[in-house]
Write a protein that holds these residues in place. Sequence first.
Motif, PDB file in Angstrom:
ATOM      1  N   ASN A   9       0.875  -1.174   0.000  1.00 49.99           N
ATOM      2  CA  ASN A   9       0.000   0.000   0.000  1.00 49.99           C
ATOM      3  C   ASN A   9       0.915   1.228   0.000  1.00 49.99           C
ATOM      4  O   ASN A   9       1.441   1.606   1.038  1.00 49.99           O
ATOM      5  CB  ASN A   9      -0.890  -0.030   1.253  1.00 49.99           C
ATOM      6  CG  ASN A   9      -1.736   1.227   1.379  1.00 49.99           C
ATOM      7  OD1 ASN A   9      -1.823   2.018   0.443  1.00 49.99           O
ATOM      8  ND2 ASN A   9      -2.359   1.416   2.535  1.00 49.99           N
ATOM      9  N   HIS A  95      -9.805   1.749   4.359  1.00 47.48           N
ATOM     10  CA  HIS A  95      -8.582   1.933   5.143  1.00 47.48           C
ATOM     11  C   HIS A  95      -8.845   2.989   6.222  1.00 47.48           C
ATOM     12  O   HIS A  95      -9.489   4.005   5.946  1.00 47.48           O
ATOM     13  CB  HIS A  95      -7.426   2.364   4.230  1.00 47.48           C
ATOM     14  CG  HIS A  95      -6.110   2.286   4.935  1.00 47.48           C
ATOM     15  ND1 HIS A  95      -5.728   3.198   5.878  1.00 47.48           N
ATOM     16  CD2 HIS A  95      -5.105   1.376   4.860  1.00 47.48           C
ATOM     17  CE1 HIS A  95      -4.530   2.865   6.350  1.00 47.48           C
ATOM     18  NE2 HIS A  95      -4.134   1.754   5.742  1.00 47.48           N
ATOM     19  N   GLU A  97      -7.120   5.260   7.453  1.00 50.38           N
ATOM     20  CA  GLU A  97      -6.672   6.620   7.145  1.00 50.38           C
ATOM     21  C   GLU A  97      -7.726   7.368   6.332  1.00 50.38           C
ATOM     22  O   GLU A  97      -7.808   8.584   6.378  1.00 50.38           O
ATOM     23  CB  GLU A  97      -5.324   6.580   6.396  1.00 50.38           C
ATOM     24  CG  GLU A  97      -4.179   6.278   7.352  1.00 50.38           C
ATOM     25  CD  GLU A  97      -2.935   5.735   6.682  1.00 50.38           C
ATOM     26  OE1 GLU A  97      -2.853   5.716   5.437  1.00 50.38           O
ATOM     27  OE2 GLU A  97      -2.038   5.301   7.433  1.00 50.38           O
ATOM     28  N   GLU A 167      -6.288  -4.492  10.514  1.00 54.66           N
ATOM     29  CA  GLU A 167      -5.310  -3.432  10.722  1.00 54.66           C
ATOM     30  C   GLU A 167      -5.650  -2.670  11.993  1.00 54.66           C
ATOM     31  O   GLU A 167      -6.432  -1.698  11.946  1.00 54.66           O
ATOM     32  CB  GLU A 167      -5.348  -2.452   9.535  1.00 54.66           C
ATOM     33  CG  GLU A 167      -5.117  -3.108   8.206  1.00 54.66           C
ATOM     34  CD  GLU A 167      -4.272  -2.224   7.314  1.00 54.66           C
ATOM     35  OE1 GLU A 167      -3.275  -2.737   6.802  1.00 54.66           O
ATOM     36  OE2 GLU A 167      -4.587  -1.035   7.162  1.00 54.66           O
ATOM     37  N   ALA A 171      -1.519   0.230  15.378  1.00 55.94           N
ATOM     38  CA  ALA A 171      -0.300  -0.397  14.843  1.00 55.94           C
ATOM     39  C   ALA A 171       0.126   0.199  13.510  1.00 55.94           C
ATOM     40  O   ALA A 171       1.243  -0.030  13.056  1.00 55.94           O
ATOM     41  CB  ALA A 171      -0.534  -1.904  14.678  1.00 55.94           C
ATOM     42  N   GLY A 173       1.690   2.445  10.993  1.00 55.10           N
ATOM     43  CA  GLY A 173       2.696   3.508  10.902  1.00 55.10           C
ATOM     44  C   GLY A 173       3.339   3.890  12.224  1.00 55.10           C
ATOM     45  O   GLY A 173       4.013   4.907  12.323  1.00 55.10           O
ATOM     46  N   GLY A 211      -0.088  -3.310   9.656  1.00 55.04           N
ATOM     47  CA  GLY A 211       0.262  -2.422  10.769  1.00 55.04           C
ATOM     48  C   GLY A 211       1.680  -2.686  11.224  1.00 55.04           C
ATOM     49  O   GLY A 211       1.933  -3.624  11.981  1.00 55.04           O
ATOM     50  N   SER A 212       2.634  -1.868  10.674  1.00 59.66           N
ATOM     51  CA  SER A 212       4.048  -1.957  11.076  1.00 59.66           C
ATOM     52  C   SER A 212       4.672  -3.326  10.834  1.00 59.66           C
ATOM     53  O   SER A 212       5.510  -3.779  11.626  1.00 59.66           O
ATOM     54  CB  SER A 212       4.209  -1.531  12.538  1.00 59.66           C
ATOM     55  OG  SER A 212       3.840  -0.176  12.696  1.00 59.66           O
ATOM     56  N   VAL A 213       4.257  -3.982   9.749  1.00 60.26           N
ATOM     57  CA  VAL A 213       4.929  -5.241   9.382  1.00 60.26           C
ATOM     58  C   VAL A 213       6.298  -4.893   8.810  1.00 60.26           C
ATOM     59  O   VAL A 213       6.439  -3.964   8.011  1.00 60.26           O
ATOM     60  CB  VAL A 213       4.114  -6.032   8.328  1.00 60.26           C
ATOM     61  CG1 VAL A 213       4.860  -7.310   7.918  1.00 60.26           C
ATOM     62  CG2 VAL A 213       2.722  -6.370   8.859  1.00 60.26           C
ATOM     63  N   ILE A 232       1.097  -3.970   3.504  1.00 58.36           N
ATOM     64  CA  ILE A 232       2.349  -3.349   3.921  1.00 58.36           C
ATOM     65  C   ILE A 232       2.416  -1.896   3.472  1.00 58.36           C
ATOM     66  O   ILE A 232       2.399  -1.622   2.262  1.00 58.36           O
ATOM     67  CB  ILE A 232       3.567  -4.116   3.309  1.00 58.36           C
ATOM     68  CG1 ILE A 232       3.367  -5.641   3.375  1.00 58.36           C
ATOM     69  CG2 ILE A 232       4.875  -3.664   3.949  1.00 58.36           C
ATOM     70  CD1 ILE A 232       3.195  -6.207   4.752  1.00 58.36           C
TER      71      ILE A 232
HETATM   72  P1  PGA Z   1       2.345   0.480   7.798  1.00 57.17           P
HETATM   73  O1  PGA Z   1       0.942   0.696   7.082  1.00 57.17           O
HETATM   74  O2  PGA Z   1       2.916  -0.805   7.291  1.00 57.17           O
HETATM   75  O3  PGA Z   1       3.167   1.685   7.406  1.00 57.17           O
HETATM   76  O4  PGA Z   1       2.077   0.433   9.277  1.00 57.17           O
HETATM   77  C1  PGA Z   1       0.062  -0.376   6.887  1.00 57.17           C
HETATM   78  C2  PGA Z   1      -1.218   0.123   6.262  1.00 57.17           C
HETATM   79  O5  PGA Z   1      -1.673   1.211   6.591  1.00 57.17           O
HETATM   80  O6  PGA Z   1      -1.783  -0.542   5.385  1.00 57.17           O
END
Ligand code: PGA
Length: 250
Positions: A9, A95, A97, A167, A171, A173, A211-213, A232
Amino acid sequence: MRHKLVVANWKMHGNLVENKRLLAEYCAMLPTLKNTDVVVCVPYPYLAQAQAILQHTNIAWGAQNLSKDAVGAYTGEVSATMLKDFGASYVIIGHSERATAYCESDENIATKFVQAQAHGLTPILCVGETLIEREAGVMQMVVGKQLDTIFNTYGAAVFANAVVSYEPIWAIGTGLAASPEQAQSMHEFIRSKVATLDKAAATNMKILYGGSVNPQNAVQLFVMQDIDGGLIGKCSLNAKEFEGICRAAC
Ligand code: PGA
């Protein structure tokens, strides 16, 4: 066994020059992957570029949103058929966001989900709870409600050809991924919830964790029984890190 799926992503990152370099790096590294499907979801203006570069590779591409409407006077919106025009096969829906910043309701998200499927796109439906909701212990209730909006209107069979991405908002970002146990427990909850209505759909559907993978934590996350891959963000902007994550899924 379900094939693993890793989805990049890119969010609102990139430009023609950088994308060309990054996609070339993806193309050089990723074809040797076995048992893992790879998708890259780019900003709308770069769909044509993704199509031109990826069309003869085993990497698929998609978008990060779509309109809930098929066609019409909706300034600034992009329809499912427009995404199909550029060869997209996946689309991220709901998502967090977007859901927070643009006040997307669960009902809107459900409409987008079926709009995508009606046009041959695989929806990647994002669900997840805030930190406050997790600390209050209501995370399953929150995620359950996000899924119920789709069940109640369209049934559970629609999940057979869909991807759900768990997600946790806390977690994304933050560098603080859910533990493999926390993620597995939610993934199991999601799959069993679908299974109560449609066993076959529950078995077929892929449930990603996002989430922060990173390449390190991906190894432990992806071995969990109900984790079928990842969505990701940050690490997909670095080809080496993205490759590490994809390899962890093999
Ligand atoms: P991230 O984002 O890997 O930067 O935490 C994941 C996402 O928002 O899909």
